[in-house]
Design a protein around this motif. Structure first.
Motif, short mmCIF file in Angstrom:
data_model
loop_
_atom_site.label_atom_id
_atom_site.label_comp_id
_atom_site.label_asym_id
_atom_site.label_seq_id
_atom_site.Cartn_x
_atom_site.Cartn_y
_atom_site.Cartn_z
N ILE A 46 0.90 -1.16 0.00
CA ILE A 46 0.00 0.00 0.00
C ILE A 46 0.94 1.20 0.00
N PHE A 47 0.90 1.96 -1.07
CA PHE A 47 1.83 3.06 -1.25
C PHE A 47 1.56 4.19 -0.25
N PRO A 48 2.57 5.04 0.01
CA PRO A 48 2.39 6.12 0.97
C PRO A 48 1.16 6.97 0.66
N HIS A 49 0.39 7.22 1.70
CA HIS A 49 -0.82 8.03 1.58
C HIS A 49 -1.14 8.59 2.96
N ALA A 50 -2.07 9.50 3.01
CA ALA A 50 -2.51 10.09 4.28
C ALA A 50 -4.02 10.25 4.26
N GLY A 51 -4.63 10.07 5.41
CA GLY A 51 -6.07 10.26 5.53
C GLY A 51 -6.43 11.73 5.40
N PRO A 52 -7.73 12.02 5.23
CA PRO A 52 -8.17 13.38 4.96
C PRO A 52 -8.26 14.30 6.17
N ALA A 65 -1.06 -12.44 11.87
CA ALA A 65 0.15 -11.98 11.19
C ALA A 65 1.26 -12.94 11.51
N PRO A 66 2.13 -13.23 10.53
CA PRO A 66 3.30 -14.05 10.84
C PRO A 66 4.23 -13.26 11.77
N GLU A 67 5.21 -13.94 12.32
CA GLU A 67 6.10 -13.30 13.29
C GLU A 67 6.88 -12.12 12.74
N ALA A 68 7.18 -12.14 11.46
CA ALA A 68 7.97 -11.05 10.88
C ALA A 68 7.61 -10.89 9.41
N GLY A 69 7.99 -9.75 8.87
CA GLY A 69 7.86 -9.57 7.43
C GLY A 69 6.87 -8.52 6.98
N TYR A 70 5.87 -8.20 7.79
CA TYR A 70 4.91 -7.17 7.40
C TYR A 70 5.21 -5.91 8.19
N VAL A 71 5.30 -4.79 7.50
CA VAL A 71 5.72 -3.54 8.13
C VAL A 71 4.74 -2.43 7.76
N ILE A 72 4.41 -1.60 8.75
CA ILE A 72 3.69 -0.35 8.50
C ILE A 72 4.63 0.77 8.91
N THR A 73 4.73 1.77 8.07
CA THR A 73 5.53 2.95 8.37
C THR A 73 4.56 4.12 8.52
N GLY A 76 7.34 8.01 9.19
CA GLY A 76 8.74 7.63 9.19
C GLY A 76 9.15 6.62 10.25
N VAL A 77 8.19 6.12 11.05
CA VAL A 77 8.47 5.15 12.09
C VAL A 77 7.89 3.79 11.69
N ASN A 78 8.72 2.75 11.71
CA ASN A 78 8.28 1.40 11.35
C ASN A 78 7.68 0.67 12.55
N ALA A 79 6.67 -0.14 12.26
CA ALA A 79 6.06 -1.00 13.28
C ALA A 79 5.58 -2.27 12.58
N SER A 80 5.32 -3.29 13.38
CA SER A 80 4.77 -4.54 12.87
C SER A 80 3.57 -4.92 13.73
N TRP A 81 2.76 -5.84 13.22
CA TRP A 81 1.57 -6.27 13.92
C TRP A 81 1.87 -7.49 14.77
N VAL A 82 1.19 -7.58 15.91
CA VAL A 82 1.27 -8.73 16.80
C VAL A 82 -0.15 -9.22 17.03
N PRO A 83 -0.44 -10.48 16.72
CA PRO A 83 -1.79 -10.99 16.90
C PRO A 83 -2.32 -10.72 18.32
N SER A 92 -3.88 10.90 9.57
CA SER A 92 -3.51 12.05 8.73
C SER A 92 -2.01 12.09 8.44
N LEU A 93 -1.23 11.30 9.17
CA LEU A 93 0.20 11.20 8.90
C LEU A 93 0.42 10.25 7.72
N GLU A 94 1.42 10.56 6.91
CA GLU A 94 1.70 9.68 5.79
C GLU A 94 2.06 8.29 6.31
N HIS A 95 1.44 7.27 5.70
CA HIS A 95 1.71 5.90 6.10
C HIS A 95 1.66 4.96 4.89
N GLU A 96 2.34 3.83 5.04
CA GLU A 96 2.36 2.82 3.99
C GLU A 96 2.53 1.44 4.63
N VAL A 97 2.18 0.42 3.87
CA VAL A 97 2.30 -0.96 4.34
C VAL A 97 3.02 -1.76 3.27
#
Length: 126
Positions: A46-52, A65-73, A76-83, A92-97
């Protein structure tokens, strides 16, 4: 399931338990947002975008979610999901997955997205 703070007719029959859990909490759902499931397959992006608006926060409740491999930024800060846990961010901040190709993730990530009122909004601003 929900759009602009209201249940979409017929959709709750597809996820009745989720709707029953959300129903008592509709006062916190943003009228500028939605409630939906998001399935993201490996190799997707999902390319960088921001809400309205910054009048809402987006909650990602990780269902799978698997243990690793999926990232949301976000901003400019990276995070991953934990079931079983939630990620909350200002939409409203720019984000991508993405899942980096080198991660070789063979699965998918499933989250419930819930848009809620930003807690800094006054009642009259909602």
């Amino acid at each position: 399931l929900w759009k602009r703070g209201k249940a979409v007719e017929g959709r709750c029959s597809l996820a009745p338990t989720t709707c029953r859990v959300l129903e008592p909490h509709t006062a916190v759902l943003s009228p500028m947002g939605q409630v939906k499931f998001s399935v993201f397959h490996s190799g997707s992006r999902i390319f960088p975008h921001a809400g309205p608006t910054n009048g809402r926060l987006r909650v990602h409740v990780c269902l799978y979610a698997p243990e690793a491999g999926y990232v949301i930024t976000v901003g400019g800060v990276n995070a991953s999901w934990v079931p079983g846990e939630a990620l909350i961010f200002d939409d409203s901040l720019e984000h991508e997955v993405f899942s980096p190709p080198e991660a070789g993730v063979p699965s998918m990530r499933v989250v419930l997205i819930v848009d809620v009122h930003h807690p800094d909004l006054l009642m009259r601003e909602r």
